[in-house]
Design an enzyme around this catalytic site. Structure first.
Site, PDB file in Angstrom:
ATOM      1  N   ASN A  98      34.905  20.788   6.653  1.00 44.89           N
ATOM      2  CA  ASN A  98      33.948  20.071   5.932  1.00 44.89           C
ATOM      3  C   ASN A  98      34.256  19.528   4.491  1.00 44.89           C
ATOM      4  OD1 ASN A  98      31.559  20.635   3.810  1.00 44.89           O
ATOM      5  ND2 ASN A  98      30.534  20.103   5.759  1.00 44.89           N
ATOM      6  N   GLU A  99      35.202  20.239   3.798  1.00 48.30           N
ATOM      7  CA  GLU A  99      35.569  19.786   2.701  1.00 48.30           C
ATOM      8  C   GLU A  99      36.227  18.199   2.853  1.00 48.30           C
ATOM      9  OE1 GLU A  99      39.043  20.649  -0.672  1.00 48.30           O
ATOM     10  OE2 GLU A  99      37.992  22.406   0.358  1.00 48.30           O
ATOM     11  N   PRO A 108      46.156  27.382   2.536  1.00 51.01           N
ATOM     12  CA  PRO A 108      47.139  28.770   2.732  1.00 51.01           C
ATOM     13  C   PRO A 108      46.066  29.925   2.786  1.00 51.01           C
ATOM     14  CG  PRO A 108      47.133  27.732   0.419  1.00 51.01           C
ATOM     15  CD  PRO A 108      46.223  26.799   1.309  1.00 51.01           C
ATOM     16  N   GLY A 163      42.890  25.080   8.775  1.00 49.06           N
ATOM     17  CA  GLY A 163      42.117  26.056   8.037  1.00 49.06           C
ATOM     18  C   GLY A 163      40.750  26.034   8.905  1.00 49.06           C
ATOM     19  N   ASP A 220      36.061  26.025   9.418  1.00 48.29           N
ATOM     20  CA  ASP A 220      35.072  25.253   9.331  1.00 48.29           C
ATOM     21  C   ASP A 220      34.865  24.499   7.886  1.00 48.29           C
ATOM     22  OD1 ASP A 220      34.842  25.437  12.157  1.00 48.29           O
ATOM     23  OD2 ASP A 220      33.409  26.982  12.012  1.00 48.29           O
ATOM     24  N   GLY A 221      34.712  25.362   7.300  1.00 47.83           N
ATOM     25  CA  GLY A 221      34.532  25.216   5.700  1.00 47.83           C
ATOM     26  C   GLY A 221      35.656  24.019   5.198  1.00 47.83           C
ATOM     27  N   PHE A 222      36.842  24.262   5.595  1.00 49.50           N
ATOM     28  CA  PHE A 222      37.864  23.410   5.001  1.00 49.50           C
ATOM     29  C   PHE A 222      37.759  22.045   5.657  1.00 49.50           C
ATOM     30  CE2 PHE A 222      42.601  22.427   5.018  1.00 49.50           C
ATOM     31  CZ  PHE A 222      42.708  22.176   3.490  1.00 49.50           C
ATOM     32  N   SER A 262      42.958  30.262   3.903  1.00 47.50           N
ATOM     33  CA  SER A 262      41.977  30.269   5.040  1.00 47.50           C
ATOM     34  C   SER A 262      42.212  31.635   6.005  1.00 47.50           C
ATOM     35  CB  SER A 262      42.086  29.193   6.005  1.00 47.50           C
ATOM     36  OG  SER A 262      41.110  28.822   6.726  1.00 47.50           O
ATOM     37  N   GLY A 263      41.000  31.929   6.229  1.00 45.27           N
ATOM     38  CA  GLY A 263      40.850  33.237   7.158  1.00 45.27           C
ATOM     39  C   GLY A 263      41.515  34.413   6.615  1.00 45.27           C
TER      40      GLY A 263
END
Length: 620
Positions: free
Chosen positions: A242-243, A178, A236, A238-240, A180-181
């Protein structure tokens, strides 16, 4: 009406005819198409086609000596492939626009109204932007007939054909970030959710409540539970993603650790090299972690709704269902809602939620390289303990890690925090001493420029003309070449006895490993323009300490489309399947797909095509 017969007597419907192109049609009838008028719609083995019943050669098509053709009829497609259709449905409506002709053109179609008592069905598809072919938008064709049974029959026939399309998902697990960005992850999902509903795809939606929530859900889910889905989506950045990727692979990917030079672990007091990463092995850091990394936290939480079946040693109580990687059926997908969204841009060509949603519902498939990154650390008992993480797009140290660290202080700024943090880090101009080792490959060996100590080499690709670059795209020949090894085994370039380690030691402004080109709005060509999505290699970028002005020149080349950021004497570029890193003195932090990872000593290797994505590659 005889449904199984050769001829329908109602609605001018016929079956099993041969059209003008010699293709056998399964079904054909006269219907009204919105914005066009009356057409003959034909269902063939590979799609739909139609032809307007109004002809320029027809005497009735003239008014005051002028021949008319419906304006939209000249612009709309007259064929649709089933592979481009994602849904068809009966709609409740009593009005269909026969055409959008100017008033004088009513002489062409006549004044009789066909709206009364009309039933409709809609065919949902997409159209590509003429200026940006990678950008897809929703398109719908609305057909009408006064006989409801005729419309229902067409819907049933089209649905039967769509059900034969291979690889389309039916059940998806969706994680929504929620915050993200710009904090609009939930709104973006609400925008694309109707696409999945129309395609009759069941979605289980989890809105994450904290950092590491999606990671915990993925690690705690059994193989049986994951096998009930056709894919897992991240709404989301790229980091999300990756998770979710780490949650999926950390408990399922059994593979050898990266090969390392014989002296790599000497400084840690042990020359041994553990051979296999066991996802179910004990990890003392999981329970005694002093780092604020949600992906290194315990998976004791169970907020997913999944059953939490584990033994005391952490293994699942279940029938061991094999999940070979890459898992061709369980694919991952991304609906872009982040600050950069480089993975989406590289795999679909557009940073657009609608485009990504269409790739998913249509069942597009693309294999993606993944880097296994291992941090080597000595525990309090003098035991060397590896810690595994995965990255799909990029691993960066120095400038890249400092920017992420600095940006975390200004998360309230949204995506603009990266520009602000990047400027602050650039002005500080910090460099870090380190030693980087990498495996030499044939392209590197053939094009090396060797001095007396054989310590410096450069890849010929740096000097290639831009026209010689092979850019990764949809149906890429480089990526489609099948590997000769399993994705869970050591790649041949690493295991070959002829593989040779080369080293570069000094002060670096940044150390980067690009697994894909990493195109984004700040770097339109990416870090490495001709990096591929699934070729089994990463591009190691070593930016040596240099004057401020030269580094600024390098960064401006990255930000310019058509630039050449690698053609500097202080830039080393090596294409390799594996590398090692050892920090000397003051340390920065690693940035893995936008997630922070502290490591003094690190090794990494690429697994070719380890995961499958809902994407088809960019159209270049």
């Amino acid at each position: 009406m005889e449904i199984n017969g050769s001829v329908y007597n109602s609605g001018n419907i016929s079956q099993r005819n041969v059209d003008a192109e010699g293709q056998t049609s399964v079904l054909s009838s006269n219907l009204f198409l919105d914005h066009v008028g009356e057409v003959t719609l034909t269902l063939n083995s590979d799609g739909l086609s139609w032809k307007s019943l109004y002809s320029l050669d027809n005497d009735g098509s003239t008014c005051l000596g002028i021949k008319f053709l419906p304006r939209m009829a000249t612009k709309m497609a007259t064929k649709l492939k089933f592979s481009d259709i994602y849904a068809v449905e009966i709609i409740d409506s009593d009005v269909i626009q026969e055409s959008d002709l100017p008033l004088a053109a009513e002489c062409f179609v006549g004044n009789e109204s066909h709206d009364s008592g009309m039933n409709h069905f809609m065919v949902h598809t997409f159209q590509k932007s003429k200026s940006q072919p990678c950008l897809w938008s929703l398109a719908v064709y609305k057909f009408g007939n006064k006989d409801l049974q005729t419309c229902q029959m067409w819907v049933n026939k089209i649905n039967d054909s769509l059900s034969k399309e291979v690889g389309r998902p039916k059940n998806l697990l969706v994680f929504v970030h929620p915050m993200s960005g710009k904090g609009n992850g939930r709104r973006i999902w609400e925008t694309v959710a109707p696409i999945f509903s129309r395609a009759k795809i069941n979605t289980k939606v989890i809105v994450t409540q904290r950092a590491g929530h999606a990671f915990d859900v993925m690690t705690s889910a059994t193989n049986e539970e994951l096998n009930s889905y056709d894919g897992v989506l991240a709404v989301g950045g790229d980091g999300f993603f990756n998770e979710i990727l780490n949650g999926f692979l950390s408990s399922r990917h059994k593979a050898p650790f990266p090969r390392i030079p014989s002296d790599f672990l000497d400084a840690l007091g042990n020359n041994s090299n553990p051979l296999v990463n066991d996802p179910n092995g004990a990890d003392s850091e999981s329970h005694n972690n002093i780092e604020s990394d949600p992906l290194l936290s315990s998976s004791a939480h169970n907020e997913s709704g999944f059953s939490h079946l584990r033994t005391n040693d952490g293994s699942h109580i279940e029938d061991q269902i094999e999940n070979p990687l890459p898992n061709q059926r369980l694919r991952l997908g991304i609906i872009p809602a982040g600050s950069t969204d480089a993975i989406v841009i590289c795999t679909t060509g557009a940073r657009d939620p609608i485009t990504s949603a269409l790739h998913i519902v249509l069942g597009k498939k693309l294999c993606l390289d993944v880097a296994q990154v291992v941090r080597w650390k000595t525990t309090s008992t003098s035991k060397i303990e590896p810690r595994v993480r995965y990255a799909a797009s990029f691993a960066g140290y120095g400038f890249y890690g400092d920017v992420i660290t600095e940006s975390e202080k200004y998360r309230w700024m949204g995506p603009k925090r990266y520009d602000y943090a990047g400027t602050k880090v650039f002005l500080k101009h910090r460099s870090y001493e380190a030693e980087v080792g990498y495996l030499e490959v044939e392209s590197e060996k053939d094009s090396s420029i060797l001095d007396g100590s054989r310590m410096f080499s450069r890849v010929r690709s740096l000097k290639r003309k831009k026209s010689e670059r092979i850019i990764c795209r949809a149906n890429c020949d480089v990526c489609n070449t099948k590997p000769v090894y399993s994705s869970t085994r050591i790649p041949p370039a690493i295991s070959s006895p002829e593989a040779r380690w080369l080293k570069s030691k000094g002060r670096f402004l940044s150390v980067g490993a690009a697994i894909m080109s990493n195109r984004n709005e700040r770097a339109p060509d990416g870090l490495v323009a001709d990096a591929h999505l699934s070729d089994g290699f990463l591009h190691l970028l070593l930016i040596k300490d240099c004057p401020h002005a030269l580094y600024l020149w390098h960064l401006t080349q990255l930000a310019r489309k058509g630039g050449n950021p690698l053609n500097f004497d202080f830039v080393e570029h090596h294409k390799t399947p594996a590398f090692t890193f050892t920090s000397i003195g003051k340390e920065s932090i690693w940035n893995l797909d936008g997630e922070l990872f502290q490591a003094h000593k690190l090794s990494a290797q690429v697994f070719r095509g380890l995961i499958c994505l809902f994407a088809s590659g960019p159209e270049v």
